[in-house]
Design a protein around this motif. Structure first.
Motif, PDB file in Angstrom:
ATOM      1  N   LYS A   1       0.824  -1.283   0.026  1.00 52.15           N
ATOM      2  CA  LYS A   1       0.083  -0.132  -0.144  1.00 52.15           C
ATOM      3  C   LYS A   1       0.942   1.425  -0.033  1.00 52.15           C
ATOM      4  CE  LYS A   1      -4.253  -1.897   2.205  1.00 52.15           C
ATOM      5  NZ  LYS A   1      -5.173  -1.572   3.396  1.00 52.15           N
ATOM      6  N   ILE A   2       2.286   0.995   0.129  1.00 49.01           N
ATOM      7  CA  ILE A   2       2.951   2.313   0.280  1.00 49.01           C
ATOM      8  C   ILE A   2       3.559   2.491  -1.235  1.00 49.01           C
ATOM      9  CG2 ILE A   2       5.017   3.285   1.609  1.00 49.01           C
ATOM     10  CD1 ILE A   2       4.557   1.833   3.833  1.00 49.01           C
ATOM     11  N   PRO A   3       3.268   3.657  -1.786  1.00 50.42           N
ATOM     12  CA  PRO A   3       3.945   4.026  -3.003  1.00 50.42           C
ATOM     13  C   PRO A   3       5.448   4.230  -2.802  1.00 50.42           C
ATOM     14  CG  PRO A   3       2.791   5.977  -2.242  1.00 50.42           C
ATOM     15  CD  PRO A   3       2.463   4.722  -1.287  1.00 50.42           C
ATOM     16  N   ASN A   4       6.252   3.714  -3.844  1.00 51.96           N
ATOM     17  CA  ASN A   4       7.714   3.739  -3.869  1.00 51.96           C
ATOM     18  C   ASN A   4       8.236   5.018  -4.586  1.00 51.96           C
ATOM     19  OD1 ASN A   4       8.229   1.669  -2.112  1.00 51.96           O
ATOM     20  ND2 ASN A   4       7.899   0.334  -3.888  1.00 51.96           N
ATOM     21  N   GLU A   5       7.308   5.934  -4.934  1.00 54.84           N
ATOM     22  CA  GLU A   5       7.732   6.935  -5.796  1.00 54.84           C
ATOM     23  C   GLU A   5       7.934   8.449  -5.188  1.00 54.84           C
ATOM     24  OE1 GLU A   5       4.986   5.528  -6.103  1.00 54.84           O
ATOM     25  OE2 GLU A   5       4.367   5.105  -8.185  1.00 54.84           O
ATOM     26  N   LYS A   6       9.223   8.228  -4.361  1.00 49.53           N
ATOM     27  CA  LYS A   6       9.542   9.322  -3.203  1.00 49.53           C
ATOM     28  C   LYS A   6       9.516  10.683  -4.199  1.00 49.53           C
ATOM     29  CE  LYS A   6      11.841   6.788  -0.001  1.00 49.53           C
ATOM     30  NZ  LYS A   6      13.048   6.758   1.330  1.00 49.53           N
ATOM     31  N   GLY A   7       9.712  10.597  -5.316  1.00 43.27           N
ATOM     32  CA  GLY A   7      10.005  11.950  -6.280  1.00 43.27           C
ATOM     33  C   GLY A   7       8.616  12.548  -6.321  1.00 43.27           C
ATOM     34  N   LYS A   8       7.455  12.085  -5.983  1.00 37.42           N
ATOM     35  CA  LYS A   8       6.044  12.750  -6.073  1.00 37.42           C
ATOM     36  C   LYS A   8       5.614  13.309  -4.754  1.00 37.42           C
ATOM     37  CE  LYS A   8       3.808   9.806  -9.655  1.00 37.42           C
ATOM     38  NZ  LYS A   8       2.745   9.283 -10.063  1.00 37.42           N
TER      39      LYS A   8
ATOM     40  N   PHE B   1       9.474  24.067  -0.023  1.00 41.09           N
ATOM     41  CA  PHE B   1       9.423  25.234  -0.846  1.00 41.09           C
ATOM     42  C   PHE B   1       8.953  24.775  -2.361  1.00 41.09           C
ATOM     43  CE2 PHE B   1      12.785  25.537   2.355  1.00 41.09           C
ATOM     44  CZ  PHE B   1      12.496  26.645   2.903  1.00 41.09           C
ATOM     45  N   THR B   2       7.717  24.540  -2.502  1.00 39.57           N
ATOM     46  CA  THR B   2       7.084  23.922  -3.575  1.00 39.57           C
ATOM     47  C   THR B   2       5.559  24.484  -3.857  1.00 39.57           C
ATOM     48  OG1 THR B   2       6.051  22.070  -2.978  1.00 39.57           O
ATOM     49  CG2 THR B   2       8.125  21.946  -3.859  1.00 39.57           C
ATOM     50  N   ILE B   3       5.419  24.914  -5.038  1.00 42.14           N
ATOM     51  CA  ILE B   3       3.901  25.523  -5.586  1.00 42.14           C
ATOM     52  C   ILE B   3       2.818  24.660  -4.867  1.00 42.14           C
ATOM     53  CG2 ILE B   3       2.411  25.902  -7.035  1.00 42.14           C
ATOM     54  CD1 ILE B   3       4.703  28.015  -6.941  1.00 42.14           C
ATOM     55  N   ASN B   4       3.020  23.182  -4.653  1.00 41.35           N
ATOM     56  CA  ASN B   4       2.050  22.179  -4.040  1.00 41.35           C
ATOM     57  C   ASN B   4       2.000  22.636  -2.814  1.00 41.35           C
ATOM     58  OD1 ASN B   4       1.297  21.023  -6.651  1.00 41.35           O
ATOM     59  ND2 ASN B   4       2.978  19.238  -6.335  1.00 41.35           N
TER      60      ASN B   4
ATOM     61  N   ARG C   1      -1.555  23.903  -0.919  1.00 44.42           N
ATOM     62  CA  ARG C   1      -2.149  23.020  -0.198  1.00 44.42           C
ATOM     63  C   ARG C   1      -2.033  23.365   1.231  1.00 44.42           C
ATOM     64  NH1 ARG C   1      -3.464  17.667  -0.424  1.00 44.42           N
ATOM     65  NH2 ARG C   1      -4.132  18.335  -2.464  1.00 44.42           N
ATOM     66  N   HIS C   2      -0.761  23.852   1.737  1.00 42.46           N
ATOM     67  CA  HIS C   2      -0.683  24.099   3.271  1.00 42.46           C
ATOM     68  C   HIS C   2      -0.100  25.676   3.412  1.00 42.46           C
ATOM     69  CE1 HIS C   2      -1.603  20.114   4.308  1.00 42.46           C
ATOM     70  NE2 HIS C   2      -0.672  19.757   3.497  1.00 42.46           N
ATOM     71  N   GLY C   3       0.148  26.345   2.487  1.00 41.19           N
ATOM     72  CA  GLY C   3       0.449  27.696   2.530  1.00 41.19           C
ATOM     73  C   GLY C   3       0.010  28.716   3.641  1.00 41.19           C
ATOM     74  N   LEU C   4      -1.602  28.870   3.453  1.00 42.06           N
ATOM     75  CA  LEU C   4      -2.275  29.480   4.565  1.00 42.06           C
ATOM     76  C   LEU C   4      -2.139  29.031   5.905  1.00 42.06           C
ATOM     77  CD1 LEU C   4      -5.449  30.503   2.261  1.00 42.06           C
ATOM     78  CD2 LEU C   4      -3.469  32.018   2.942  1.00 42.06           C
TER      79      LEU C   4
END
Length: 519
Positions: free
Chosen positions: A271-278, A283-286, A290-293
Motif C-alpha cells: 500500500k506504500i507507494p515507492n515514488e518518493k519523487g512525487k 519550498f514548492t508550489i504544491n 495545499r498548506h501555505g495559508l
C-alpha cells in the motif's frame, strides 16, 4: 486519487488509551518541564546576580543587572531556543524523530548543570559563561518543541490526540510549580542557616557569600527530572507514521507498533507507494497551494500570542509590589527577596497558569482547537483593554486586588487558549514528511514573538517621564499604552486564527490529505 489507509496507522487511530500513552506524555514533556522551570527561576536568579555582582557602595537600593546584561542573560536562551526549533525540526524530518530525540535531552541536561557552574573572577566573566551555557540550554529545549509535539501526535489515537499533545505542553505547569518550590525551599534554608540584615541596615552584609551558591543550585536542579527520563526516551521506537510514510518501511512500522499496542498488525508494504519523487517539499508550489495559508496561520498566531504572553510577565514585579506581597527591595536581604518573589509567583501560577493548561487538556477534544484558540484570544483582548483603558482606576489602592484578578484571568485564558493550541495544531495539520519542520517553523515564529514581548516591552513599558524610568532605561510609552498595544496584538491573533483549520476527531492523514496521492 485517494490511497487506502494502512492498517498500522488505522490501529493507532482507534487504539484504546493505555499506560504507554501516559508514559509517552511524561517522557515527551520533560523538555517543557525544564523550559518552564528555567523561565521561572531565571527571573529570581537575575535579581540575585544583580545584588551579588553589581553592588555599588553607597547606593540607596540593591544592585541590579544593567539593562544590556539583563537582556543578554534572558535573551540568549530565546535565541538558542529559536535556533534549536528550526534545526531539530528540520533534522527530525530528515533522520527521524527517535534518532535526534535523545540528543536534545542531553543538551538540556548538560547545559542546565553547566549554567550552575558558570565561572569567572569578574562579573563580566561569570555573565559571559552563563550566557554561553544558556544559549545551548535554549538550543536543546528548542529541539524538544517540534520533536515532542510530533512524536505525541503520531503515537496518539484520533479521539484523544489533542488532549495528549496538550498534556505534553502542560508539563510546563509542573515545571513552574517545581521551580517555585525549589526556589522557596533553597532560599528559606539558606535564609535560616545564614541570617542577614536588610539592605538598608547593612548593604554589604545583606548579601551573604553563600547566596552565590543559591542561584547555582536553583539552575542545576532543573536538569534532574529531565535526566531521569533519558532511559525511557531511548527505549521509545520510531513513530509508525515516520517509518511507514517517510522511510517507506511498513514492515518495521507494524513490528514497532505491535510491540507498543500489544496487538498483531499486518505490514501491508504494497500500500506504500515507492515514488518518493512525487512527494512535494516545503519550498514548492504544491505545498504553498495545499498548506501555505495553514503555515501562515500557525506561525502568525504563535508569533502574536508570544508577544502578549511573554510581555505579561514583565508586569508581575510591579503588581506584586503594588499589592504589598513584596516589600521594597531595600527593606529585605538578598535571600528574603528571592523567597518573597518565588512565593508570590508560585501563587499566581497555582491560581491561573496551571489550571489554564489542564482546562485545555480536559476540553480540547470536546470543544475543538479552533474554538478554544479563538475564545482565548477574545478574552485576552477583552481583559487587556479592560486593564488598560481605565488604568488609573486600577492603580488606586482600593482597586489593586481587582487588577490582580483580571491580570490572572489573562494568564488563565492564554493557557486555556492559544498558548496550548498554537503548540498542538502544527503537529497535526501538515504531512508526516514535513510535520516536524513546519512545527519547528511555527515554534520559532513564536519564540521571535517572545523576544519582542520580553525585550521590546521592557523598554516600551518605561514611563515617558525620564525621571521615573528604571535605572539605565530610556523613556518609553508607559504601562497603560503598552497594555493597549497588547490588546491590539491579541485582536490580530484572533483574526489570524481564522486561517487555522479544525483537526478535532480526524486522523492525521485525513487532515493533511496525505492519502490523496500526488498533490
Amino acid at each position: 486519487m485517494a490511497r487506502e489507509q494502512l492498517e498500522v496507522l488505522n490501529a493507532l487511530d482507534i487504539a484504546k488509551t493505555q499506560l504507554y500513552h501516559f508514559t509517552a506524555i511524561v517522557v515527551a514533556g520533560m523538555g517543557f518541564f525544564t523550559d518552564a522551570y528555567d523561565l521561572f527561576c531565571i527571573s529570581l536568579v537575575t535579581k540575585l546576580l544583580g545584588r551579588i555582582y553589581y553592588h555599588r557602595d553607597g547606593a540607596l537600593k540593591p544592585g541590579t543587572l544593567p539593562p544590556n546584561v539583563s537582556a543578554a542573560v534572558n535573551g540568549v536562551a530565546f535565541c538558542g531556543t529559536l535556533a534549536g526549533q528550526l534545526f531539530f525540526g528540520w533534522l527530525g524530518d530528515k533522520l527521524g524523530r527517535k534518532k535526534v530525540y535523545g540528543i536534545t535531552l542531553m543538551i538540556v541536561v548538560i547545559s542546565s548543570i553547566a549554567s550552575g557552574l558558570s565561572f569567572g573572577h569578574t562579573p563580566k566573566g561569570v555573565m559571559a559563561t552563563l550566557c554561553f551555557f544558556r544559549f545551548w540550554l535554549g538550543f536543546g529545549i528548542g529541539g524538544d518543541y517540534p520533536l515532542s509535539a510530533t512524536i505525541m501526535s503520531e503515537y496518539a489515537n484520533k479521539k484523544t490526540r489533542g488532549a495528549f499533545i496538550a498534556a505534553v505542553f502542560a508539563m510546563q505547569g509542573f515545571g513552574i510549580l517545581v521551580g517555585g518550590m525549589v526556589a522557596i525551599v533553597v532560599s528559606a534554608s539558606f535564609k535560616t542557616g545564614y541570617p542577614a540584615p536588610a539592605y538598608q541596615d547593612n548593604a554589604v552584609a545583606s548579601t551573604v557569600p553563600e547566596a552565590d551558591l543559591v542561584w547555582r543550585l536553583m539552575l542545576m536542579f532543573g536538569a534532574l527530572p529531565a535526566g531521569l527520563t533519558y532511559y525511557w526516551r531511548m527505549k521509545m521506537p520510531e513513530t509508525a507514521r515516520y517509518t511507514a510514510l517517510v522511510a517507506k518501511n511498513a514492515k518495521q512500522a507494524a513490528i514497532d507498533m505491535s510491540r507498543v499496542l500489544q496487538v498483531e498488525v499486518e505490514a501491508e508494504q504494497e500500500k506504500i507507494p515507492n515514488e518518493k519523487g512525487k512527494d512535494f517539499g516545503l519550498f514548492t508550489i504544491n505545498f504553498l497551494r495545499r498548506h501555505g495559508l495553514h503555515l501562515l496561520g500557525t506561525t502568525s498566531t504563535w508569533f502574536l500570542l508570544d508577544i502578549a504572553f511573554y510581555s505579561q510577565n514583565l508586569f508581575q514585579k510591579d503588581i506584586f509590589s503594588a499589592i504589598g506581597w513584596i516589600p521594597p527591595p531595600e527593606t529585605m536581604n538578598a535571600l528574603e527577596e528571592v523567597y518573597r518573589i518565588a512565593r508570590a509567583q508560585t501563587l499566581i501560577a497555582l491560581c491561573s497558569t496551571i489550571p489554564g493548561y489542564w482546562f485545555t487538556v480536559a476540553f480540547i477534544d470536546k470543544l475543538g482547537r479552533f474554538a478554544i484558540q479563538l475564545t482565548g484570544f477574545f478574552f485576552m483582548t477583552a481583559f487587556m483593554f479592560a486593564l488598560a483603558i481605565p488604568y488609573n482606576h486600577w492603580t488606586q489602592k482600593e482597586n489593586r486586588i481587582g487588577f490582580v484578578i483580571m491580570y490572572s484571568l489573562t494568564f488563565f485564558f492564554a493557557n486555556f487558549g492559544p498558548n496550548a493550541t498554537t503548540f498542538v495544531v502544527p503537529a497535526e495539520i501538515f504531512p508526516a514528511r514535513l510535520r516536524s519542520t513546519c512545527h519547528g517553523l511555527s515554534a520559532a515564529a513564536g519564540k521571535a514573538g517572545a523576544t519582542v514581548g520580553a525585550f521590546g516591552f521592557l523598554y516600551a513599558a518605561q514611563s515617558n517621564d525620564p525621571n521615573k524610568t528604571d535605572s539605565g532605561y530610556p523613556p518609553g510609552i508607559g504601562v497603560r499604552n503598552s497594555l493597549i498595544f497588547l490588546g491590539c496584538i491579541n485582536f490580530f491573533g484572533m483574526l489570524f486564527t481564522l486561517l487555522v483549520p479544525e483537526s478535532k476527531g480526524k486522523s492525521l492523514e485525513e487532515i493533511s490529505k496525505e492519502n490523496e496521492g500526488d498533490n
